[in-house]
Every structure is written in C-alpha cells, then in structure tokens.
Design a protein around this motif. Structure first.
Motif, short mmCIF file in Angstrom:
data_model
loop_
_atom_site.label_atom_id
_atom_site.label_comp_id
_atom_site.label_asym_id
_atom_site.label_seq_id
_atom_site.Cartn_x
_atom_site.Cartn_y
_atom_site.Cartn_z
N ARG A 197 0.83 -1.21 0.00
CA ARG A 197 0.00 0.00 0.00
C ARG A 197 0.86 1.26 0.00
N TYR A 198 2.11 1.13 0.44
CA TYR A 198 3.00 2.27 0.51
C TYR A 198 3.79 2.41 -0.79
N THR A 199 3.83 3.62 -1.33
CA THR A 199 4.50 3.85 -2.61
C THR A 199 5.97 3.46 -2.55
N ARG A 200 6.64 3.82 -1.47
CA ARG A 200 8.07 3.51 -1.36
C ARG A 200 8.31 2.01 -1.39
N ARG A 204 10.57 -0.06 -4.08
CA ARG A 204 11.64 -0.96 -3.62
C ARG A 204 11.46 -2.37 -4.16
N GLU A 205 10.25 -2.89 -4.07
CA GLU A 205 10.01 -4.30 -4.37
C GLU A 205 9.68 -4.56 -5.84
N ARG A 206 9.18 -3.56 -6.56
CA ARG A 206 8.73 -3.79 -7.93
C ARG A 206 9.50 -2.95 -8.97
N VAL A 207 9.60 -1.64 -8.72
CA VAL A 207 10.14 -0.76 -9.75
C VAL A 207 11.65 -0.92 -9.90
#
Length: 342
Positions: A197-200, A204-207
């Motif tokens: 739910r958190y953008t950061r 970190r995990e996807r982008v």
C-alpha cells in the motif's frame, strides 16, 4: 586473529568518517528502530565512538502503530545496551497530518531533536542507506518534484539546530544486513516495509528490480550519484544567489521587492531560484513550478496583469520592481499546488 568481516568494516569506516572531528567528550545519539540498517549503525557507533572520545546513546521511538510495538522497542533498547550505547525508549502518539508515514516520521524526528537538545548532543545519526537514497530520487523523479527533490538526502543536514548525520548513504542495504549477521545481531523486520500500500515499498520491491533487470545492475548507485551531482549543482546555485540577491533586493512596505531589470538579466534557472528563495526566506513558503513561472511572467511577459496570490504572500509588479507582500486572501490569481518544488 580472524580478519574483520568486510561488511562490518565498511559500516565502521563510514561511521568513523562521520564522527571524526566531533569534539572529544561529546554525546552522539543514534536513531534506533531495531531494523538491520539502524542496528548495524548502532553497532558501528558503539565500536567507533569510544575510540574518538565520544559518548553514545540510542533513542528508539515507539510509534504505537503495531500491537507488539512496545516489545519491539524494548528489544531494540536491550540490543543498544549490549552494544555499549545508553538506550532510551520514547512512546509517541502519531497524528494523521500528511498520512501515516509522514506523521510517524515527523513524530520520530521531534523525539530525536528533543533528546539531542536534552543531552546537548553534538549530532544525531540516522541509518538511511544508498538504497533509501535511490528510492527517494526515483520517487522525486516520478512526481516531477524538481531538482530540489532529486538531490535526495544530505549526508549532513540540520535538525532544528542539531546536526543530523547520515553516515550510510554510500552503503547498500545488503551490507547492513550482512554486518548484522556477522556480529550475531538479530534485526527486526518492520512489516510496513513489505506493505504494498506504501509507494516507497512498491518502488523498492517492484520498480527498482525491473529497472535492474531491464537496464542492467547499478541502477541504485547511478541514482545516488545523480543525487550527489544535483546537490553540488544546487550548492553552486545557492552561492550565486547569495552573491546576487544583495544587489537586487530591497525592503518594501510589509514585504520585499526585487529589481525587474536584474531578474531579467539572469538566465531562467537562476531567475526562478531567486524567486523561490525570496518567498522561502521572507515568507517561509514553497512555490510550485507553475507559481514560480507565473511570477517570472511579471518580469518577462508583462502585460499589466494584476497581483498573484501565492502561499503566504502576494506578488505584483510595481514599476521597475516585483513586490512580495503578506498574503491578502482573494485578491489575486491562484494556482494549484500539485507540482511543488521541494
């Protein structure tokens, strides 16, 4: 004797460089969550500070956002004591302004600031890593926040009068975790760090993994280098502004005025920075790019337009000057705050 683990050595070198030069006998405070980054930092400070004649303490903030937060904080304090840091735990009530992440961060920094003032500490150390820096730069880029945001976090900054140090900005997150493992330290893994739910967390995990896979390794380091280069550029611009602004600014009734001719003579990048600097220093407000460009039009595209309402102030052209005065609601053009230059 066995050789020192490379990860432990890297973290200690970074901490030693940050602490060198602080006055002997001074207190330094580590912000300790119990996670791998802050635990590795605390261990390095506990080792390096006594060698430099410094006293070290830790402050753990219990935000009360999770059911076991009190035990997590107590566990961090016990770890700090074993690392020869004087531990302090502070429980806070987190508000809602700006969302849960921002509210928790604001509460945390208030506690660190107050603890440092109470202890008359020479510095507060926090454990942001190169990975955190890369994420910050990428988020700023995605939001179109301007060069100020793309500079990321500074290795040395000011926390309301207290020096705030980030020794690990050139250290990878994997290194801090390896340093903990090598020293037998068991970090706490914050479940919020895996909450999509958190953008950061999504960055970190996807982008970042996708960027690494498609463009090759080294993306995080490249983003961190970009931040460092932009910070150097910003410092040069700030020096230019300080030298320029004394000659082109004068006091006006209830505000400040800037010479139109002098603004027009400067290139757009410097002109815009001067406008933002004047508003920030005089009225303690930040302008969006849209607002900055509209003020600049009073210089470069003057057609008799009226005053412009800005955060905390108004701008208008009066003869050969641009005047910035205290805001009067509803008297000028208004512009959205969606593209803020941070």
């Amino acid at each position: 004797m066995p050789s020192l683990n490379p990860a432990v050595a890297e973290v200690r070198r970074a901490v030693r460089a940050a602490l060198t030069g602080l006055p002997e006998g001074a207190v330094v405070i580590v912000g300790l969550s119990g996670g791998a980054d802050s635990l590795a930092l605390a261990a390095a400070v506990g080792f390096e500070a006594p060698k430099l004649g410094l006293r070290a303490a830790s402050v753990t903030v219990d935000h009360g956002l999770q059911a076991d937060s009190a035990e997590v904080a107590a566990r961090a304090a016990r770890a700090a004591a074993r690392l020869d840091l004087d531990p302090v735990v502070v429980r806070v009530e987190v508000g809602a302004d700006g969302g849960p992440e921002a509210a928790a961060r604001d509460a945390r920094y208030r506690v660190l600031r107050d603890a440092a003032r109470d202890a008359r500490a020479a510095a507060v150390l926090v454990a942001h890593t190169l990975d955190d820096q890369a994420e910050t730069v990428l988020l700023g880029l995605a939001r179109g926040s301007g060069a100020g945001s793309l500079q990321g976090m500074a290795a040395t900054s000011d926390l309301d009068g207290v020096p705030l140090l980030r020794p690990l900005l050139e250290v990878r997150r994997a290194t801090t975790r390896a340093a903990c493992a090598a020293q037998g330290l068991e970090p706490w893994d914050d479940p919020h760090n895996e909450d999509a739910r958190y953008t950061r967390v999504r960055v970190r995990e996807r982008v970042l993994p996708v960027l690494e896979a498609e463009l090759g390794p080294g993306i995080a380091e490249a983003l961190a280098r970009t931040a460092a280069q932009l910070r150097e550029d910003a410092e040069a611009f700030d020096e230019m502004i300080d030298e320029t602004i004394e000659d082109i600014v004068e006091h006006a009734e209830a505000g400040i005025a800037v010479s139109v001719a002098a603004l027009a003579a400067n290139p757009p990048a410097l002109r815009h920075r001067i406008i933002r600097h004047v508003v920030a220093s005089e009225f303690h407000a930040s302008l969006t790019r849209t607002q900055t460009l509209e003020v600049a039009r009073l210089v470069t595209d003057w057609a008799g337009q009226g005053p412009i309402d800005l955060p905390g102030c108004r701008a208008r052209r009066v003869g050969a000057m641009i005047e910035f005065t205290g805001a009067e609601a509803g008297t000028g053009a208004r512009f959205p705050a969606s593209d803020r230059e941070l």
